[in-house]
Enzyme design. Structure first.
Site, PDB file in Angstrom:
ATOM      1  N   PRO A  17       0.805  -1.227   0.000  1.00  0.00           N
ATOM      2  CA  PRO A  17       0.000   0.000   0.000  1.00  0.00           C
ATOM      3  C   PRO A  17       0.835   1.273   0.000  1.00  0.00           C
ATOM      4  O   PRO A  17       0.307   2.348  -0.287  1.00  0.00           O
ATOM      5  CB  PRO A  17      -0.816  -0.124   1.292  1.00  0.00           C
ATOM      6  CG  PRO A  17      -0.887  -1.589   1.554  1.00  0.00           C
ATOM      7  CD  PRO A  17       0.448  -2.107   1.131  1.00  0.00           C
ATOM      8  N   SER A  18       2.116   1.168   0.317  1.00  0.00           N
ATOM      9  CA  SER A  18       2.999   2.341   0.348  1.00  0.00           C
ATOM     10  C   SER A  18       3.312   2.823  -1.066  1.00  0.00           C
ATOM     11  O   SER A  18       3.910   2.083  -1.855  1.00  0.00           O
ATOM     12  CB  SER A  18       4.306   1.975   1.058  1.00  0.00           C
ATOM     13  OG  SER A  18       5.365   2.825   0.685  1.00  0.00           O
ATOM     14  N   PRO A  19       2.938   4.050  -1.419  1.00  0.00           N
ATOM     15  CA  PRO A  19       3.238   4.561  -2.765  1.00  0.00           C
ATOM     16  C   PRO A  19       4.733   4.523  -3.122  1.00  0.00           C
ATOM     17  O   PRO A  19       5.077   4.102  -4.234  1.00  0.00           O
ATOM     18  CB  PRO A  19       2.684   5.990  -2.732  1.00  0.00           C
ATOM     19  CG  PRO A  19       1.585   5.926  -1.737  1.00  0.00           C
ATOM     20  CD  PRO A  19       2.088   4.993  -0.668  1.00  0.00           C
TER      21      PRO A  19
END
Length: 221
Positions: free
Chosen positions: A11-13
């Site tokens: 989920p971390s860009p």
């Protein structure tokens, strides 16, 4: 022999931006999941490697460092067959660097993470209206960047595109992109979505958006 290990969270860009770069370079690597919502980045073992306790982090044999922008540039310089993703030409590279700094400071830090910290990490039920306005301002800037070109830093794909798409595809969790207001931005997103490497972004973006949608918050007037 390539011996890469990437520490991150889908989920971390920034993690997704690095994964797209690795895919574009067709590099094999080991992936270690670090759940930041469970504070795994604060474990003694991780802090020993990365005292800044951030993701992503890259290990390349004996060397280790973090920050997605530094990682992407390093990977291209060391492993790419050509410089198309991070041009050697001084001016072209300056444009890419400017867009990377823009993503880091304006888009990610000022717009995306400031509101995400409130919503997902602090559990705030009301967020200031200026946090939404910061996202809109970021969209405005990107629309202007794309006025006369197909990609973020010119007419060819670069690591700046990987960096920006990872954050912008996450910010839609807070503010949808109106194709009438942002036709250039929406067209660029569609181009990015058609790339094979976009698969490294799509799942994580969906997970991020789902987490935000589950949070109960309103925007203070």
């Amino acid at each position: 022999m390539v011996n890469l290990t990437l520490y991150g969270l889908d989920p971390s860009p920034p993690t997704r931006a690095v994964k797209m770069t690795l895919a574009a370079l067709q590099l094999a690597y080991k992936y270690v999941n670090v759940n930041v919502l469970k504070a795994e980045q604060h474990s003694p073992a991780y802090l020993q490697k990365n005292p800044q306790h951030t993701v992503p982090m890259l290990e390349d044999g004996p060397v280790r460092f973090w920050d997605s922008h530094a990682i992407m540039a390093y990977l291209v310089r060391k492993y790419a067959k050509d410089d198309s993703l991070y041009p050697k030409d001084f001016y072209k590279r300056a444009l890419v660097d400017q867009r990377l700094h823009f993503e880091s400071g304006v888009v990610f830090a000022h717009a995306l993470i400031s509101i995400t910290r409130m919503v997902l990490f602090l559990g705030q039920t009301k967020v200031p209206k200026e946090r939404i306005q910061a996202i809109v301002e970021a969209y405005d800037f990107v629309e202007a960047f794309l006025k006369d070109q197909e990609y973020i830093a010119g007419d060819q794909l670069t690591i700046a595109d990987f960096s920006l798409i990872s954050s912008i595809s996450s910010m839609v969790a807070y503010v949808e992109i109106d194709p009438v207001v942002y036709p250039k931005l929406r067209a660029w997103m569609r181009r990015m979505e058609q790339l094979p490497v976009y698969a490294e972004n799509s799942l994580g973006a969906r997970l991020f958006i789902a987490s935000v949608k589950k949070a109960k918050f309103t925007v203070a007037e």
